[in-house]
Design an enzyme around this catalytic site. Structure first.
Site, mmCIF file in Angstrom:
data_model
loop_
_atom_site.group_PDB
_atom_site.id
_atom_site.type_symbol
_atom_site.label_atom_id
_atom_site.label_comp_id
_atom_site.label_asym_id
_atom_site.label_seq_id
_atom_site.Cartn_x
_atom_site.Cartn_y
_atom_site.Cartn_z
ATOM 1 N N ASN A 1 -12.508 5.748 -6.003
ATOM 2 C CA ASN A 1 -11.449 4.758 -5.842
ATOM 3 C C ASN A 1 -11.416 3.872 -7.076
ATOM 4 O O ASN A 1 -12.451 3.518 -7.625
ATOM 5 C CB ASN A 1 -11.717 3.938 -4.577
ATOM 6 C CG ASN A 1 -10.730 2.810 -4.349
ATOM 7 O OD1 ASN A 1 -11.095 1.697 -4.001
ATOM 8 N ND2 ASN A 1 -9.450 3.074 -4.535
ATOM 9 N N GLN B 1 -10.681 0.862 10.093
ATOM 10 C CA GLN B 1 -11.738 0.264 9.270
ATOM 11 C C GLN B 1 -12.274 -1.000 9.918
ATOM 12 O O GLN B 1 -11.516 -1.879 10.325
ATOM 13 C CB GLN B 1 -11.266 -0.076 7.858
ATOM 14 C CG GLN B 1 -12.483 -0.428 6.983
ATOM 15 C CD GLN B 1 -12.153 -1.041 5.644
ATOM 16 O OE1 GLN B 1 -11.515 -2.073 5.576
ATOM 17 N NE2 GLN B 1 -12.605 -0.396 4.581
ATOM 18 N N CYS C 1 -14.931 -5.300 0.233
ATOM 19 C CA CYS C 1 -14.030 -6.438 0.051
ATOM 20 C C CYS C 1 -14.678 -7.515 -0.816
ATOM 21 O O CYS C 1 -15.784 -7.970 -0.524
ATOM 22 C CB CYS C 1 -13.649 -7.018 1.409
ATOM 23 S SG CYS C 1 -12.468 -8.385 1.288
ATOM 24 N N GLY D 1 -5.285 2.873 -3.451
ATOM 25 C CA GLY D 1 -4.965 1.550 -2.943
ATOM 26 C C GLY D 1 -3.738 0.970 -3.615
ATOM 27 O O GLY D 1 -2.603 1.281 -3.266
ATOM 28 N N ARG D 2 -3.948 0.128 -4.633
ATOM 29 C CA ARG D 2 -2.843 -0.606 -5.251
ATOM 30 C C ARG D 2 -1.774 0.306 -5.851
ATOM 31 O O ARG D 2 -0.619 -0.092 -5.984
ATOM 32 C CB ARG D 2 -3.395 -1.547 -6.325
ATOM 33 C CG ARG D 2 -4.224 -2.695 -5.768
ATOM 34 C CD ARG D 2 -4.856 -3.516 -6.892
ATOM 35 N NE ARG D 2 -5.790 -2.712 -7.665
ATOM 36 C CZ ARG D 2 -6.071 -2.916 -8.949
ATOM 37 N NH1 ARG D 2 -5.457 -3.884 -9.619
ATOM 38 N NH2 ARG D 2 -6.942 -2.142 -9.568
ATOM 39 N N MET E 1 -6.001 -1.811 3.169
ATOM 40 C CA MET E 1 -5.678 -3.033 2.429
ATOM 41 C C MET E 1 -5.175 -4.073 3.410
ATOM 42 O O MET E 1 -4.211 -3.830 4.161
ATOM 43 C CB MET E 1 -4.620 -2.747 1.351
ATOM 44 C CG MET E 1 -5.112 -1.872 0.222
ATOM 45 S SD MET E 1 -3.849 -1.546 -1.052
ATOM 46 C CE MET E 1 -2.861 -0.287 -0.223
ATOM 47 N N ALA E 2 -5.823 -5.237 3.396
ATOM 48 C CA ALA E 2 -5.494 -6.306 4.346
ATOM 49 C C ALA E 2 -4.046 -6.740 4.188
ATOM 50 O O ALA E 2 -3.571 -7.003 3.084
ATOM 51 C CB ALA E 2 -6.428 -7.497 4.138
ATOM 52 N N LYS F 1 -17.020 2.375 2.749
ATOM 53 C CA LYS F 1 -16.401 2.133 1.446
ATOM 54 C C LYS F 1 -17.132 0.961 0.803
ATOM 55 O O LYS F 1 -17.390 -0.051 1.461
ATOM 56 C CB LYS F 1 -14.916 1.816 1.602
ATOM 57 C CG LYS F 1 -14.140 1.692 0.289
ATOM 58 C CD LYS F 1 -12.642 1.613 0.559
ATOM 59 C CE LYS F 1 -11.853 1.609 -0.754
ATOM 60 N NZ LYS F 1 -11.956 0.316 -1.452
ATOM 61 N N ASP G 1 -8.086 2.578 -10.058
ATOM 62 C CA ASP G 1 -7.214 2.985 -11.157
ATOM 63 C C ASP G 1 -6.587 4.367 -10.952
ATOM 64 O O ASP G 1 -6.348 5.110 -11.913
ATOM 65 C CB ASP G 1 -7.961 2.951 -12.496
ATOM 66 C CG ASP G 1 -8.349 1.543 -12.910
ATOM 67 O OD1 ASP G 1 -7.912 0.589 -12.231
ATOM 68 O OD2 ASP G 1 -9.109 1.392 -13.892
#
Length: 381
Positions: free
Chosen positions: A212, A79, A110, A236-237, A24-25, A150, A214
């Site tokens: 990936n 990445q 992205c 991720g989030r 994640m940037a 990804k 949720d």
């Protein structure tokens, strides 16, 4: 509930449990990876934030800092983002020849306009020949290093690409593929399509498929594996402001139901200070580290009883002393919130207009308009 997930194989590397920190940037820099690794007990795979191939080849100062790994990081996962096959090839060969990483992941997921307007990220797999050329250059240049990718489902519901992209990946020697179950147009809105992960697994049984989207809890991760048959999960989030989620994931995949982390606000505050301190050490300046940490404050405090004025105050701190002072004024004995702290966090926008190069959708194979000028010259967030 127990799961049948086997150890994930990424080339010579075994990842057990099969859990990967999503790149994640501006987030998954060395300090954040350190925290997640500590909570996981060193188990899992932790990927760097996005590194642009042009900036790497040109040895941009910021980029060279972003690719620095802690000595304890093994395997070192980096990445790459690129649009031009030749530039991607140069970057991958540089990584292999200079021993800069142990694993290379390619970004085709992205959705942000600054990337897709160049034909990169989640826009790129629509151009099948271009995708193949990039993968061929990457795998060829990587030598013994495993190359993964990804991606998203496609640009929108009318331009799905993930099945074709998965097949091309297999044919070009990619080691594993990860699928975010959303399109570019969805960004982070709506619900991730886990059925697409299952379809991709059926379509490319030759290599591991990671799901990936949720995964907000360890229970979600186990359910994704059970429902889709995928070989691992990419988180991720769900770990924003919750690096201890990796402790939950490890416990769940190891069948330890009592391993769910429920830190008190005091424990959360201690992690916040450590996170900010690690950023300062990494950047070489305490103030810069605390300023960079500001974006994490709301995520860490999600669900806790903290007034809006204090939240604003903590989000503008510029020193560790100031951050500690503000946190010490809170009711640190608060237990983990019964509601509001778990679940979705981070960006949730959806149904966005996708910004693409002119005429991008006219032909899924013609890529004559893509040149090295489309390469971004900066890395990270």
């Amino acid at each position: 509930m127990p799961t049948t997930a086997q150890p994930l194989r990424i080339g010579p590397h075994t990842v057990q449990p099969p859990v990967v920190l999503a790149p994640m940037a501006g987030i998954t820099n060395a300090p954040f990876r350190t925290l997640c690794r500590e909570f996981s007990g060193g188990k899992g795979l932790f990927v760097s934030e996005m590194i642009t191939t042009r900036a790497l080849v040109e040895r941009n100062d910021k980029t060279m800092q972003l690719i620095r790994f802690d000595e304890s990081e093994r395997p070192r996962s980096l990445q790459l983002y690129g649009v031009d096959p030749a530039t991607v090839g140069k970057a991958v060969r540089m990584i292999a020849e200079e021993d800069l990483a142990d694993h290379i992941d390619l970004n085709f997921g992205c959705p942000v306009p600054k990337v897709t307007r160049k034909g990169g990220g989640s826009a790129l797999p629509y151009k099948r020949h271009l995708l193949r050329a990039i993968l061929r250059e990457a795998v060829s240049g990587a030598g013994d290093l495993p190359v993964t990718m990804k991606m998203r489902k496609g640009i929108d519901a009318d331009h799905l690409t993930y099945l074709d992209a998965g097949r091309i990946a297999v044919e070009e020697g990619v080691t594993a593929v990860a699928l975010h179950g959303r399109t570019t147009a969805q960004h982070y809105g709506g619900t991730a399509d886990w059925d697409a992960v299952a379809r991709l697994k059926e379509h490319v049984p030759e290599i591991p498929v990671l799901g990936n989207g949720d995964v907000w809890s360890a229970e979600d991760a186990l359910r994704m594996v059970r429902e889709t048959g995928c070989d691992g999960v990419v988180v991720g989030r769900g770990c924003l402001g919750r690096p201890w989620l990796f402790a939950d994931l490890v416990a769940a995949f190891e069948g330890r139901p009592d391993g769910v982390a429920r830190p008190s606000l005091r424990e959360v505050a201690a992690t916040m200070v450590r996170h900010a301190a690690l950023l300062g050490e990494w950047l070489g300046d305490e103030s810069r580290g605390v300023i960079d940490f500001r974006k994490h404050v709301a995520w860490y405090l999600k669900g806790f009883s903290v007034g809006s004025e204090m939240r604003k105050r903590l989000a503008v701190t510029s020193s560790l002393r100031e951050l500690r002072s503000g946190l010490d004024e809170l009711d640190l004995d608060q237990p983990w919130p019964a509601a509001g702290a778990d679940g979705p966090r981070g960006r949730t926008s959806g149904n966005n207009r996708v910004v693409l190069p002119d005429g991008w959708l006219k032909d899924p194979y013609d890529c004559a308009g893509v040149t090295e000028d489309a390469e971004l010259d900066t890395s990270g967030g």
